[in-house]
Scaffold this motif. Structure first.
Motif, short mmCIF file in Angstrom:
data_model
loop_
_atom_site.label_atom_id
_atom_site.label_comp_id
_atom_site.label_asym_id
_atom_site.label_seq_id
_atom_site.Cartn_x
_atom_site.Cartn_y
_atom_site.Cartn_z
N SER A 140 -26.59 -16.53 -13.12
CA SER A 140 -27.78 -15.88 -13.67
C SER A 140 -27.81 -14.38 -13.43
O SER A 140 -28.76 -13.71 -13.81
CB SER A 140 -29.04 -16.52 -13.06
OG SER A 140 -29.02 -16.37 -11.66
N LEU A 157 -31.97 -19.70 -19.58
CA LEU A 157 -31.64 -18.78 -18.48
C LEU A 157 -31.76 -19.47 -17.13
O LEU A 157 -30.94 -19.25 -16.24
CB LEU A 157 -32.53 -17.54 -18.52
CG LEU A 157 -32.26 -16.53 -19.64
CD1 LEU A 157 -33.31 -15.43 -19.63
CD2 LEU A 157 -30.87 -15.94 -19.53
N LYS A 158 -32.78 -20.32 -16.97
CA LYS A 158 -32.97 -21.03 -15.71
C LYS A 158 -31.86 -22.05 -15.45
O LYS A 158 -31.53 -22.34 -14.30
CB LYS A 158 -34.32 -21.73 -15.69
CG LYS A 158 -35.48 -20.78 -15.51
CD LYS A 158 -36.80 -21.51 -15.48
CE LYS A 158 -37.96 -20.53 -15.33
NZ LYS A 158 -39.26 -21.19 -15.38
N LEU A 159 -31.28 -22.60 -16.52
CA LEU A 159 -30.24 -23.61 -16.39
C LEU A 159 -28.84 -23.03 -16.21
O LEU A 159 -27.92 -23.75 -15.81
CB LEU A 159 -30.23 -24.52 -17.63
CG LEU A 159 -31.47 -25.38 -17.85
CD1 LEU A 159 -31.42 -26.06 -19.21
CD2 LEU A 159 -31.64 -26.39 -16.73
N LYS A 160 -28.68 -21.75 -16.47
CA LYS A 160 -27.36 -21.13 -16.36
C LYS A 160 -26.87 -21.16 -14.91
O LYS A 160 -27.64 -20.91 -13.99
CB LYS A 160 -27.39 -19.68 -16.84
CG LYS A 160 -27.46 -19.55 -18.35
CD LYS A 160 -27.48 -18.11 -18.79
CE LYS A 160 -26.15 -17.45 -18.55
NZ LYS A 160 -25.91 -16.28 -19.41
N GLY A 194 -32.26 -11.15 -18.65
CA GLY A 194 -31.04 -11.94 -18.70
C GLY A 194 -30.25 -11.64 -19.95
O GLY A 194 -30.59 -10.74 -20.72
N ASP A 212 -26.49 -25.97 -24.83
CA ASP A 212 -27.84 -26.52 -24.84
C ASP A 212 -28.00 -27.54 -25.97
O ASP A 212 -28.56 -28.62 -25.76
CB ASP A 212 -28.88 -25.41 -24.98
CG ASP A 212 -30.29 -25.94 -24.89
OD1 ASP A 212 -30.69 -26.39 -23.79
OD2 ASP A 212 -31.00 -25.94 -25.91
N GLN A 249 -35.91 -18.79 -22.11
CA GLN A 249 -36.25 -18.78 -20.69
C GLN A 249 -35.71 -20.03 -19.99
O GLN A 249 -35.16 -19.94 -18.89
CB GLN A 249 -37.77 -18.69 -20.52
CG GLN A 249 -38.21 -18.62 -19.06
CD GLN A 249 -39.71 -18.46 -18.94
OE1 GLN A 249 -40.47 -18.99 -19.74
NE2 GLN A 249 -40.14 -17.71 -17.94
N GLN A 250 -35.84 -21.19 -20.62
CA GLN A 250 -35.33 -22.42 -20.03
C GLN A 250 -33.80 -22.39 -19.93
O GLN A 250 -33.24 -22.85 -18.94
CB GLN A 250 -35.78 -23.63 -20.86
CG GLN A 250 -37.27 -23.89 -20.74
CD GLN A 250 -37.76 -24.89 -21.77
OE1 GLN A 250 -37.45 -24.79 -22.95
NE2 GLN A 250 -38.53 -25.87 -21.30
N SER A 310 -37.78 -13.97 -23.99
CA SER A 310 -37.50 -15.24 -23.31
C SER A 310 -38.29 -16.41 -23.89
O SER A 310 -37.92 -17.56 -23.71
CB SER A 310 -37.78 -15.12 -21.81
OG SER A 310 -39.15 -14.88 -21.58
N HIS A 342 -34.93 -26.12 -26.35
CA HIS A 342 -35.39 -25.27 -25.26
C HIS A 342 -35.71 -23.85 -25.72
O HIS A 342 -35.30 -23.42 -26.79
CB HIS A 342 -34.32 -25.19 -24.17
CG HIS A 342 -34.15 -26.44 -23.41
ND1 HIS A 342 -32.97 -27.14 -23.38
CD2 HIS A 342 -35.01 -27.13 -22.63
CE1 HIS A 342 -33.12 -28.22 -22.61
NE2 HIS A 342 -34.34 -28.24 -22.15
#
Length: 143
Positions: free
Chosen positions: A14, A8-11, A115, A125, A5-6, A86, A2
Motif C-alpha cells: 500500500s 486500496l485496502k486489499l492491496k 494511493g 478484483d 478505496q476497497q 477513492s 468494489h
C-alpha cells in the motif's frame, strides 16, 4: 463491485512510491526495479506534478537514444496526470484507463494522494468477484 478505496485496502503493498522531477531517469528506473512496480508518481513536495512509467522510459529514452543518467524525470514524465477519487468504482476506473490507454491511476481525495491503482489491481478484483459468484452459484445448485 468494489470501490477504489476497497481495492486500496486489499492491496498487499500500500506504499505510495514517488520521485522528484529533478531526479535522473536512471534513479527512477532503479526505484521501479527495486520496488517491482511499473510507475512512479512525480512529486514536488506534496504536489503531484506527473507520473513516470516504464512505457515513458521505453518511448522517451531508449527509442530516442537518450542517456538515463543525464535525462531528468521531468523531461520524460507525463505531466497531465489523470486521477480518480477513492469513492469511484472498478468499472469507472477501467473505463478511464482504457479510454486513455494508461495502466496506472493515482487516487486523489481532497487534493491529497491516497494511493495508486493499476490495471492489474482492477483485473484481480474482477477475477475474485467472479470466483465468489461462481462459488455462491455452485452452493445454490447443490443446496
Amino acid at each position: 463491485m468494489h470501490t477504489v478505496q476497497q481495492i486500496l485496502k486489499l492491496k498487499t503493498i500500500s506504499e505510495i512510491w514517488s520521485i522528484a522531477p529533478d531526479a535522473t531517469v536512471y534513479e527512477a528506473i532503479q526505484t521501479l526495479a527495486d520496488k517491482r512496480i511499473g510507475a512512479l508518481l512525480v512529486m514536488d513536495g506534496n504536489r503531484l506534478c506527473g507520473i513516470m512509467s516504464e512505457r515513458d522510459y521505453a518511448r522517451e529514452v531508449i527509442l530516442k537514444g537518450r542517456a538515463s543518467k543525464q535525462t531528468l524525470v521531468s523531461e520524460i514524465m507525463t505531466d497531465e496526470v489523470i486521477t480518480i477519487s477513492s469513492g469511484s468504482g472498478v468499472e469507472e476506473s477501467l473505463a478511464i484507463m482504457t479510454k486513455n490507454r494508461i495502466r496506472h491511476l493515482p487516487v486523489v481525495d481532497d487534493g491529497q494522494i491516497v494511493g495508486i491503482i493499476s490495471m492489474g489491481d482492477l483485473v484481480n478484483d474482477i477475477i475474485n468477484e467472479q470466483k465468489d459468484t461462481i462459488a455462491q452459484l455452485e452452493n445454490y445448485i447443490r443446496g
